[in-house]
Write a protein that holds these residues in place. Structure first.
Motif, PDB file in Angstrom:
ATOM      1  N   ASP A  72       0.816  -1.217   0.000  1.00 22.93           N
ATOM      2  CA  ASP A  72       0.000   0.000   0.000  1.00 22.93           C
ATOM      3  C   ASP A  72       0.849   1.267   0.000  1.00 22.93           C
ATOM      4  O   ASP A  72       0.503   2.269  -0.637  1.00 22.93           O
ATOM      5  CB  ASP A  72      -0.922   0.005   1.223  1.00 22.93           C
ATOM      6  CG  ASP A  72      -2.036  -1.026   1.126  1.00 22.93           C
ATOM      7  OD1 ASP A  72      -2.284  -1.526   0.008  1.00 22.93           O
ATOM      8  OD2 ASP A  72      -2.651  -1.332   2.168  1.00 22.93           O
ATOM      9  N   LEU A  76       0.636   4.368  -2.602  1.00 26.25           N
ATOM     10  CA  LEU A  76       0.437   5.754  -2.193  1.00 26.25           C
ATOM     11  C   LEU A  76       1.565   6.649  -2.699  1.00 26.25           C
ATOM     12  O   LEU A  76       1.329   7.775  -3.146  1.00 26.25           O
ATOM     13  CB  LEU A  76       0.350   5.827  -0.661  1.00 26.25           C
ATOM     14  CG  LEU A  76      -0.928   5.275  -0.044  1.00 26.25           C
ATOM     15  CD1 LEU A  76      -0.750   5.060   1.461  1.00 26.25           C
ATOM     16  CD2 LEU A  76      -2.095   6.221  -0.304  1.00 26.25           C
ATOM     17  N   LEU A 104      -5.414  -1.663   1.637  1.00 27.36           N
ATOM     18  CA  LEU A 104      -5.920  -0.568   0.801  1.00 27.36           C
ATOM     19  C   LEU A 104      -6.101  -1.038  -0.637  1.00 27.36           C
ATOM     20  O   LEU A 104      -7.135  -0.781  -1.257  1.00 27.36           O
ATOM     21  CB  LEU A 104      -4.966   0.618   0.858  1.00 27.36           C
ATOM     22  CG  LEU A 104      -5.270   1.770  -0.093  1.00 27.36           C
ATOM     23  CD1 LEU A 104      -6.643   2.364   0.193  1.00 27.36           C
ATOM     24  CD2 LEU A 104      -4.182   2.844  -0.008  1.00 27.36           C
ATOM     25  N   VAL A 140      -5.210  11.217  -0.473  1.00 27.80           N
ATOM     26  CA  VAL A 140      -5.866  10.141   0.269  1.00 27.80           C
ATOM     27  C   VAL A 140      -6.643   9.295  -0.734  1.00 27.80           C
ATOM     28  O   VAL A 140      -7.487   9.821  -1.467  1.00 27.80           O
ATOM     29  CB  VAL A 140      -6.828  10.685   1.345  1.00 27.80           C
ATOM     30  CG1 VAL A 140      -7.398   9.528   2.178  1.00 27.80           C
ATOM     31  CG2 VAL A 140      -6.134  11.697   2.246  1.00 27.80           C
ATOM     32  N   GLY A 142      -8.125   6.135   0.241  1.00 27.26           N
ATOM     33  CA  GLY A 142      -9.173   5.395   0.939  1.00 27.26           C
ATOM     34  C   GLY A 142      -9.788   6.215   2.048  1.00 27.26           C
ATOM     35  O   GLY A 142     -10.483   7.204   1.813  1.00 27.26           O
ATOM     36  N   ARG A 218     -14.206   9.847   3.700  1.00 28.15           N
ATOM     37  CA  ARG A 218     -13.843   8.969   2.590  1.00 28.15           C
ATOM     38  C   ARG A 218     -14.594   9.418   1.345  1.00 28.15           C
ATOM     39  O   ARG A 218     -15.658  10.034   1.432  1.00 28.15           O
ATOM     40  CB  ARG A 218     -14.148   7.501   2.898  1.00 28.15           C
ATOM     41  CG  ARG A 218     -15.622   7.165   3.004  1.00 28.15           C
ATOM     42  CD  ARG A 218     -15.827   5.673   3.162  1.00 28.15           C
ATOM     43  NE  ARG A 218     -15.207   4.922   2.080  1.00 28.15           N
ATOM     44  CZ  ARG A 218     -15.267   3.605   1.966  1.00 28.15           C
ATOM     45  NH1 ARG A 218     -15.901   2.889   2.879  1.00 28.15           N
ATOM     46  NH2 ARG A 218     -14.713   2.992   0.956  1.00 28.15           N
ATOM     47  N   ASP A 256      -5.014   6.746   4.876  1.00 31.93           N
ATOM     48  CA  ASP A 256      -4.613   5.442   4.352  1.00 31.93           C
ATOM     49  C   ASP A 256      -3.597   4.811   5.318  1.00 31.93           C
ATOM     50  O   ASP A 256      -3.926   4.569   6.459  1.00 31.93           O
ATOM     51  CB  ASP A 256      -4.067   5.572   2.934  1.00 31.93           C
ATOM     52  CG  ASP A 256      -5.103   6.121   1.960  1.00 31.93           C
ATOM     53  OD1 ASP A 256      -6.271   5.708   2.087  1.00 31.93           O
ATOM     54  OD2 ASP A 256      -4.761   6.951   1.111  1.00 31.93           O
TER      55      ASP A 256
END
Length: 288
Positions: A72, A76, A104, A140, A142, A218, A256
């Motif tokens: 993840d 990111l 994620l 972001v 998630g 979110r 996240d």
């Protein structure tokens, strides 16, 4: 959604960036992903040694479609780099999740097995996803949570001393013996609250005089979904907006897999369909 486009010869041109953490934690899955991708596309493999080289490799990708083999954090990092280049809308990103933290990626709809994920890179379709961007240019993908949960910064919690969790010592044995002999005193778990002001599209949802337990944000359906839990009400405050601002005393937040802060104010703005991710055909990310 659309399928990734091949080149003039009919073969897909891929730049496969293999995160160093993935190579260290699960070399077998990395090998499997390389074999599957090599069999189905013209792939150039890059093995950067760290974040700086990772960024340089990605910046020199040319017309090749970027594929990240990593966890993840690697995902990111890639989205953040492409966002800073203002190049997220130009194409699609693909991911083969390899590593310890892939929750994620799974929540976005990416298969977690190396074979299935690599096949999705080759045969999947591009789905446009929303992005939350803050006023410091952070992203972001998630969930966003304020404040960050205890221990979310990766610091060892209780029982995380030398030797790591699960390590035995004389002191551990003594404590276990004491717990079996002494009846514990009932304890009431304290709920920590924070004095924060939360605004959605300029409308105040919660102010400093009503202490907040948690704020979660979110993206959902082209909007930012806000849920606030306060001390004064058993029912959460909810809203849907395009921008969310949180301010007040120093606070930390978890976006996240990363914890940021302390900060005193931060605004997140939703960018609908800002980036493309290759997913298996017919599969939607959970939560849609």
């Amino acid at each position: 959604m659309s399928a990734p486009e091949p080149d003039e010869n009919g073969a897909q041109q891929l730049l496969v960036v293999i995160d160093p953490v993935a190579r260290r934690t699960d070399g077998e899955s990395v090998r499997i992903a390389k074999d599957v991708l090599s069999a189905g596309a013209t792939a150039k493999f890059c093995l950067p040694d760290g974040p700086a080289e990772f960024a340089r490799v990605l910046a020199r990708r040319g017309s090749r479609r970027p594929v990240v083999v990593g966890d993840d954090r690697a995902l990111l990092r890639t989205v953040a780099l492409l966002h800073r280049e203002r190049d997220l809308s130009a194409g699609a990103l693909s991911l083969v999740p390899v590593g310890v933290s892939v929750d994620l990626a799974h929540s976005l709809g990416v298969p977690t097995g190396a074979v299935a994920a690599a096949r999705a890179v080759l045969d999947g379709v591009v789905r446009r996803l929303d992005l939350l961007v803050d006023d410091s240019d952070g992203v972001v993908l998630g969930d966003l949570r304020i404040p960050a949960p205890p221990g979310a910064d990766g610091q060892p919690g209780r029982g995380g001393g030398p030797g790591g969790p699960g390590g035995s010592s004389v002191w551990d044995t003594c404590r276990s013996l004491v717990r079996t002999l002494v009846k514990p005193v009932p304890q009431v778990l304290a709920v920590h609250t924070h004095r924060l002001r939360v605004e959605a599209d300029g409308v105040v949802l919660s102010d400093l005089d009503d202490p907040v337990e948690t704020v979660t944000v979110r993206s959902r359906g082209g909007r930012a979904e806000v849920v606030i839990r306060t001390r004064s009400s058993a029912e959460p405050i909810t809203a849907s907006a395009l921008s969310v601002t949180v301010s007040g005393a120093d606070f930390r937040y978890r976006a996240d897999a990363a914890v940021t802060g302390p900060v005193r104010t931060r605004t997140w703005t939703l960018q609908a369909g800002a980036w493309g991710l290759t997913l298996p055909a017919g599969l939607s990310p959970s939560g849609d």
